[in-house]
Design a protein around this motif. Sequence first.
Motif, PDB file in Angstrom:
ATOM      1  N   VAL A  99       0.856  -1.184   0.000  1.00 55.48           N
ATOM      2  CA  VAL A  99       0.000   0.000   0.000  1.00 55.48           C
ATOM      3  C   VAL A  99       0.892   1.234   0.000  1.00 55.48           C
ATOM      4  O   VAL A  99       1.841   1.323   0.780  1.00 55.48           O
ATOM      5  CB  VAL A  99      -0.897   0.009   1.262  1.00 55.48           C
ATOM      6  N   SER A 100       0.613   2.180  -0.879  1.00 52.49           N
ATOM      7  CA  SER A 100       1.411   3.400  -0.937  1.00 52.49           C
ATOM      8  C   SER A 100       1.138   4.269   0.285  1.00 52.49           C
ATOM      9  O   SER A 100      -0.003   4.441   0.706  1.00 52.49           O
ATOM     10  CB  SER A 100       1.087   4.193  -2.206  1.00 52.49           C
ATOM     11  N   THR A 101       2.205   4.813   0.862  1.00 53.54           N
ATOM     12  CA  THR A 101       2.072   5.755   1.963  1.00 53.54           C
ATOM     13  C   THR A 101       2.573   7.138   1.545  1.00 53.54           C
ATOM     14  O   THR A 101       2.797   7.999   2.376  1.00 53.54           O
ATOM     15  CB  THR A 101       2.882   5.286   3.195  1.00 53.54           C
ATOM     16  N   GLN A 102       2.748   7.329   0.236  1.00 55.97           N
ATOM     17  CA  GLN A 102       3.277   8.577  -0.296  1.00 55.97           C
ATOM     18  C   GLN A 102       2.239   9.690  -0.187  1.00 55.97           C
ATOM     19  O   GLN A 102       1.134   9.570  -0.685  1.00 55.97           O
ATOM     20  CB  GLN A 102       3.668   8.393  -1.767  1.00 55.97           C
ATOM     21  N   SER A 103       2.602  10.766   0.484  1.00 54.52           N
ATOM     22  CA  SER A 103       1.726  11.936   0.557  1.00 54.52           C
ATOM     23  C   SER A 103       1.727  12.650  -0.789  1.00 54.52           C
ATOM     24  O   SER A 103       2.700  12.546  -1.540  1.00 54.52           O
ATOM     25  CB  SER A 103       2.228  12.906   1.637  1.00 54.52           C
ATOM     26  N   PRO A 104       0.671  13.394  -1.090  1.00 50.53           N
ATOM     27  CA  PRO A 104       0.706  14.204  -2.315  1.00 50.53           C
ATOM     28  C   PRO A 104       1.924  15.130  -2.276  1.00 50.53           C
ATOM     29  O   PRO A 104       2.226  15.722  -1.241  1.00 50.53           O
ATOM     30  CB  PRO A 104      -0.603  14.995  -2.250  1.00 50.53           C
ATOM     31  N   ALA A 105       2.638  15.229  -3.367  1.00 50.78           N
ATOM     32  CA  ALA A 105       3.894  15.979  -3.357  1.00 50.78           C
ATOM     33  C   ALA A 105       4.116  16.664  -4.694  1.00 50.78           C
ATOM     34  O   ALA A 105       3.457  16.365  -5.687  1.00 50.78           O
ATOM     35  CB  ALA A 105       5.057  15.029  -3.049  1.00 50.78           C
ATOM     36  N   LEU A 106       5.037  17.618  -4.701  1.00 50.44           N
ATOM     37  CA  LEU A 106       5.464  18.312  -5.914  1.00 50.44           C
ATOM     38  C   LEU A 106       6.972  18.168  -6.000  1.00 50.44           C
ATOM     39  O   LEU A 106       7.696  18.565  -5.092  1.00 50.44           O
ATOM     40  CB  LEU A 106       5.083  19.796  -5.848  1.00 50.44           C
ATOM     41  N   SER A 107       7.452  17.599  -7.075  1.00 54.04           N
ATOM     42  CA  SER A 107       8.888  17.369  -7.235  1.00 54.04           C
ATOM     43  C   SER A 107       9.588  18.665  -7.621  1.00 54.04           C
ATOM     44  O   SER A 107       9.240  19.313  -8.614  1.00 54.04           O
ATOM     45  CB  SER A 107       9.115  16.305  -8.311  1.00 54.04           C
ATOM     46  N   MET A 108      10.555  19.062  -6.794  1.00 56.83           N
ATOM     47  CA  MET A 108      11.377  20.238  -7.082  1.00 56.83           C
ATOM     48  C   MET A 108      12.828  19.899  -6.745  1.00 56.83           C
ATOM     49  O   MET A 108      13.153  18.769  -6.399  1.00 56.83           O
ATOM     50  CB  MET A 108      10.859  21.456  -6.308  1.00 56.83           C
ATOM     51  N   ASN A 109      13.712  20.864  -6.847  1.00 56.87           N
ATOM     52  CA  ASN A 109      15.151  20.631  -6.764  1.00 56.87           C
ATOM     53  C   ASN A 109      15.739  21.251  -5.502  1.00 56.87           C
ATOM     54  O   ASN A 109      15.810  22.468  -5.378  1.00 56.87           O
ATOM     55  CB  ASN A 109      15.820  21.225  -8.015  1.00 56.87           C
ATOM     56  N   TRP A 110      16.183  20.405  -4.551  1.00 60.13           N
ATOM     57  CA  TRP A 110      16.848  20.875  -3.340  1.00 60.13           C
ATOM     58  C   TRP A 110      18.340  21.028  -3.622  1.00 60.13           C
ATOM     59  O   TRP A 110      18.965  20.145  -4.204  1.00 60.13           O
ATOM     60  CB  TRP A 110      16.681  19.873  -2.198  1.00 60.13           C
ATOM     61  N   CYS A 111      18.915  22.142  -3.178  1.00 60.34           N
ATOM     62  CA  CYS A 111      20.349  22.375  -3.308  1.00 60.34           C
ATOM     63  C   CYS A 111      20.908  22.835  -1.972  1.00 60.34           C
ATOM     64  O   CYS A 111      20.212  23.472  -1.184  1.00 60.34           O
ATOM     65  CB  CYS A 111      20.637  23.442  -4.372  1.00 60.34           C
ATOM     66  N   VAL A 112      22.167  22.504  -1.720  1.00 61.37           N
ATOM     67  CA  VAL A 112      22.847  22.904  -0.487  1.00 61.37           C
ATOM     68  C   VAL A 112      23.988  23.844  -0.855  1.00 61.37           C
ATOM     69  O   VAL A 112      24.698  23.629  -1.838  1.00 61.37           O
ATOM     70  CB  VAL A 112      23.359  21.673   0.301  1.00 61.37           C
TER      71      VAL A 112
END
Length: 197
Positions: free
Chosen positions: A174-187
Amino acid sequence: MKRHIATAIFATALSIVGIHGASAQNVEQYIGEVRLFAFNWCPTGWAQTTGSLLPIAQNAALFSLLGTSFGGNGTSTFGLPNLSGRASYGQLANGQGQPLGATYGQTQVTLLVSNLPSHTHQLYATNSAQTVASPSGALLPTYASGKFYAATGSPANTPMAITAIGMTGGNQPVSTQSPALSMNWCVATTGIYPSRQ
């Protein structure tokens, strides 16, 4: 001529109020700061948070802040945070909760019987008399003569074969993935070295 003068005045006004880009505002990031970008690359002085290993010798300031919380051997390399497909989690006050750099959680799980709430399955019969000899696809009947059932309240203390009630389910995760928006994290690998409060 009037148009050129108006354009120059407008451009000057934008510069004064600071709508001219980060370079005009003299904004600089802290080393080790993580930011979210809507484009798929990191600006100069930033690196993607994909868990890459960096050499300590060329990134001593960043290593002094991150250490080996996100990987690396601590002698020649250290790791950047890996936020690929993950959400960040704020550490609780006084270092309580998950340690810095810990990864946990799953995007899908397979439920076990122990995960389900206690429940029963209703067994149905019919008040029609018996008419067929094979139990295949049939129901428990009401016998025309004699008694077949125990009264309500009788102890249900003798388990029958588990195959008497059909199996169901497919053990699919069963998927437990919350609704999300893929973006780019940078450090930030360069910038101002942060001071403690």
